[in-house]
Design a protein around this motif. Sequence first.
Motif, PDB file in Angstrom:
ATOM      1  N   LEU A  61       0.822  -1.204   0.000  1.00 54.51           N
ATOM      2  CA  LEU A  61       0.000   0.000   0.000  1.00 54.51           C
ATOM      3  C   LEU A  61       0.860   1.259   0.000  1.00 54.51           C
ATOM      4  O   LEU A  61       0.553   2.238  -0.690  1.00 54.51           O
ATOM      5  CB  LEU A  61      -0.930   0.004   1.219  1.00 54.51           C
ATOM      6  CG  LEU A  61      -2.015  -1.080   1.245  1.00 54.51           C
ATOM      7  CD1 LEU A  61      -2.781  -1.017   2.552  1.00 54.51           C
ATOM      8  CD2 LEU A  61      -2.970  -0.924   0.066  1.00 54.51           C
ATOM      9  N   ARG A  62       1.947   1.242   0.755  1.00 53.80           N
ATOM     10  CA  ARG A  62       2.803   2.420   0.857  1.00 53.80           C
ATOM     11  C   ARG A  62       3.683   2.599  -0.368  1.00 53.80           C
ATOM     12  O   ARG A  62       4.056   3.725  -0.704  1.00 53.80           O
ATOM     13  CB  ARG A  62       3.671   2.315   2.115  1.00 53.80           C
ATOM     14  CG  ARG A  62       2.904   2.311   3.412  1.00 53.80           C
ATOM     15  CD  ARG A  62       3.834   2.361   4.598  1.00 53.80           C
ATOM     16  NE  ARG A  62       4.580   3.609   4.641  1.00 53.80           N
ATOM     17  CZ  ARG A  62       5.434   3.921   5.608  1.00 53.80           C
ATOM     18  NH1 ARG A  62       5.648   3.069   6.605  1.00 53.80           N
ATOM     19  NH2 ARG A  62       6.080   5.064   5.602  1.00 53.80           N
ATOM     20  N   PRO A  64       3.312   1.562  -4.062  1.00 54.77           N
ATOM     21  CA  PRO A  64       2.587   0.970  -5.191  1.00 54.77           C
ATOM     22  C   PRO A  64       3.533   0.681  -6.354  1.00 54.77           C
ATOM     23  O   PRO A  64       4.699   1.095  -6.354  1.00 54.77           O
ATOM     24  CB  PRO A  64       1.565   2.048  -5.550  1.00 54.77           C
ATOM     25  CG  PRO A  64       2.175   3.325  -5.081  1.00 54.77           C
ATOM     26  CD  PRO A  64       2.964   2.976  -3.850  1.00 54.77           C
ATOM     27  N   GLN A  87       7.493   6.829  -9.388  1.00 59.66           N
ATOM     28  CA  GLN A  87       7.205   6.052  -8.188  1.00 59.66           C
ATOM     29  C   GLN A  87       6.379   6.886  -7.219  1.00 59.66           C
ATOM     30  O   GLN A  87       6.815   7.925  -6.739  1.00 59.66           O
ATOM     31  CB  GLN A  87       8.503   5.609  -7.517  1.00 59.66           C
ATOM     32  CG  GLN A  87       8.316   4.811  -6.236  1.00 59.66           C
ATOM     33  CD  GLN A  87       7.646   3.484  -6.483  1.00 59.66           C
ATOM     34  OE1 GLN A  87       8.228   2.590  -7.093  1.00 59.66           O
ATOM     35  NE2 GLN A  87       6.428   3.319  -6.002  1.00 59.66           N
ATOM     36  N   GLY A  88       5.156   6.443  -6.973  1.00 59.59           N
ATOM     37  CA  GLY A  88       4.312   7.106  -5.998  1.00 59.59           C
ATOM     38  C   GLY A  88       4.391   6.409  -4.653  1.00 59.59           C
ATOM     39  O   GLY A  88       5.133   5.455  -4.463  1.00 59.59           O
ATOM     40  N   GLY A  89       3.603   6.876  -3.707  1.00 62.58           N
ATOM     41  CA  GLY A  89       3.566   6.250  -2.396  1.00 62.58           C
ATOM     42  C   GLY A  89       3.958   7.229  -1.303  1.00 62.58           C
ATOM     43  O   GLY A  89       3.981   8.451  -1.491  1.00 62.58           O
ATOM     44  N   TRP A  90       4.287   6.671  -0.157  1.00 64.04           N
ATOM     45  CA  TRP A  90       4.675   7.471   1.000  1.00 64.04           C
ATOM     46  C   TRP A  90       5.657   6.650   1.820  1.00 64.04           C
ATOM     47  O   TRP A  90       5.280   5.746   2.548  1.00 64.04           O
ATOM     48  CB  TRP A  90       3.447   7.837   1.825  1.00 64.04           C
ATOM     49  CG  TRP A  90       3.778   8.570   3.093  1.00 64.04           C
ATOM     50  CD1 TRP A  90       4.489   9.733   3.216  1.00 64.04           C
ATOM     51  CD2 TRP A  90       3.444   8.174   4.417  1.00 64.04           C
ATOM     52  NE1 TRP A  90       4.610  10.088   4.524  1.00 64.04           N
ATOM     53  CE2 TRP A  90       3.969   9.153   5.294  1.00 64.04           C
ATOM     54  CE3 TRP A  90       2.733   7.096   4.946  1.00 64.04           C
ATOM     55  CZ2 TRP A  90       3.811   9.071   6.675  1.00 64.04           C
ATOM     56  CZ3 TRP A  90       2.572   7.015   6.320  1.00 64.04           C
ATOM     57  CH2 TRP A  90       3.111   8.006   7.173  1.00 64.04           C
ATOM     58  N   GLY A 135       6.607  11.366  -1.141  1.00 65.72           N
ATOM     59  CA  GLY A 135       5.334  11.729  -0.516  1.00 65.72           C
ATOM     60  C   GLY A 135       4.159  11.440  -1.426  1.00 65.72           C
ATOM     61  O   GLY A 135       4.316  11.305  -2.647  1.00 65.72           O
ATOM     62  N   TRP A 136       2.958  11.343  -0.842  1.00 67.09           N
ATOM     63  CA  TRP A 136       1.767  11.021  -1.612  1.00 67.09           C
ATOM     64  C   TRP A 136       1.508  12.028  -2.711  1.00 67.09           C
ATOM     65  O   TRP A 136       1.118  11.695  -3.828  1.00 67.09           O
ATOM     66  CB  TRP A 136       0.556  10.958  -0.680  1.00 67.09           C
ATOM     67  CG  TRP A 136       0.456   9.715   0.130  1.00 67.09           C
ATOM     68  CD1 TRP A 136       0.552   9.611   1.488  1.00 67.09           C
ATOM     69  CD2 TRP A 136       0.248   8.385  -0.349  1.00 67.09           C
ATOM     70  NE1 TRP A 136       0.440   8.313   1.882  1.00 67.09           N
ATOM     71  CE2 TRP A 136       0.231   7.531   0.776  1.00 67.09           C
ATOM     72  CE3 TRP A 136       0.076   7.836  -1.612  1.00 67.09           C
ATOM     73  CZ2 TRP A 136       0.057   6.157   0.668  1.00 67.09           C
ATOM     74  CZ3 TRP A 136      -0.104   6.462  -1.726  1.00 67.09           C
ATOM     75  CH2 TRP A 136      -0.118   5.642  -0.596  1.00 67.09           C
ATOM     76  N   ARG A 137       1.690  13.305  -2.436  1.00 61.14           N
ATOM     77  CA  ARG A 137       1.351  14.346  -3.393  1.00 61.14           C
ATOM     78  C   ARG A 137       2.492  14.679  -4.350  1.00 61.14           C
ATOM     79  O   ARG A 137       2.305  15.479  -5.264  1.00 61.14           O
ATOM     80  CB  ARG A 137       0.925  15.611  -2.644  1.00 61.14           C
ATOM     81  CG  ARG A 137      -0.325  15.408  -1.784  1.00 61.14           C
ATOM     82  CD  ARG A 137      -0.731  16.717  -1.114  1.00 61.14           C
ATOM     83  NE  ARG A 137      -1.931  16.553  -0.308  1.00 61.14           N
ATOM     84  CZ  ARG A 137      -2.512  17.525   0.375  1.00 61.14           C
ATOM     85  NH1 ARG A 137      -1.987  18.755   0.334  1.00 61.14           N
ATOM     86  NH2 ARG A 137      -3.592  17.299   1.089  1.00 61.14           N
ATOM     87  N   GLN A 138       3.652  14.095  -4.124  1.00 59.87           N
ATOM     88  CA  GLN A 138       4.800  14.390  -4.965  1.00 59.87           C
ATOM     89  C   GLN A 138       5.483  13.091  -5.400  1.00 59.87           C
ATOM     90  O   GLN A 138       6.476  12.675  -4.808  1.00 59.87           O
ATOM     91  CB  GLN A 138       5.793  15.297  -4.227  1.00 59.87           C
ATOM     92  CG  GLN A 138       5.243  16.678  -3.906  1.00 59.87           C
ATOM     93  CD  GLN A 138       6.258  17.535  -3.171  1.00 59.87           C
ATOM     94  OE1 GLN A 138       7.215  17.047  -2.592  1.00 59.87           O
ATOM     95  NE2 GLN A 138       6.043  18.839  -3.195  1.00 59.87           N
ATOM     96  N   PRO A 139       4.954  12.428  -6.431  1.00 55.34           N
ATOM     97  CA  PRO A 139       5.598  11.205  -6.934  1.00 55.34           C
ATOM     98  C   PRO A 139       7.021  11.509  -7.383  1.00 55.34           C
ATOM     99  O   PRO A 139       7.331  12.594  -7.876  1.00 55.34           O
ATOM    100  CB  PRO A 139       4.711  10.802  -8.119  1.00 55.34           C
ATOM    101  CG  PRO A 139       3.404  11.483  -7.873  1.00 55.34           C
ATOM    102  CD  PRO A 139       3.728  12.770  -7.173  1.00 55.34           C
TER     103      PRO A 139
END
Length: 204
Positions: A61-62, A64, A87-90, A135-139
């Motif tokens: 989940l963190r 993807p 790469q997205g995620g957190w 971060g979530w908002r900054q892939p």
Amino acid sequence: MRRSALEFTVVSGVSAILFVPLWRIGSENVPTFVRMLGVALLAFAVAWAFITLVRTLLVRLRVPEARVELSREVLHPGEAFELSLTQGGWFHLTDFRVRLVCEEQVTYPDKGETRTERVLRVDKLLEGRRDIQVGWRQPWVLHLRGALPEDAMHNFRARYNSVTWKLIVEGDLRAWPDFEREYELPVVPHGLEDAVHLAQEKGP
């Protein structure tokens, strides 16, 4: 990469299972503390396996799947290429690597059994970085360049062997299980793309 928690779980589970026969068979001859130790090891292995499963799902989940985009539809041996990896995620990566890999897989019979061997014919590091915060908002977007060897074999699959070019993305997460993802690259023989386009133009 660090030794995974899953490997430790397997070791703990095997150790616990070794005590089960002693507990069930001839238990009257087995000291009580040995049986209790077996039960404790088994309970610990089950608990650790559950925790590892939950942590692995949370990593999914963190972190993807990354989006990989090539500069061309197909690649040929000897050609250079460019790609972008989003790469997205957190998460916080302590170590991050992108490798270009050519894997050969061979299947053969051996004493009535079927064995499979995997050999890395090419294993080249395209990018290696440390201490990355996503971060979530900054892939995180990474642009890379690479090249296939002139004498490289293209992808193919036969009954007993295969060759596959891959992009392997792996990272070490702080305080979390590490991850590794594979993305197959479309490596074809020279001239195949032109033949396909010619067949499409002619139609049925």
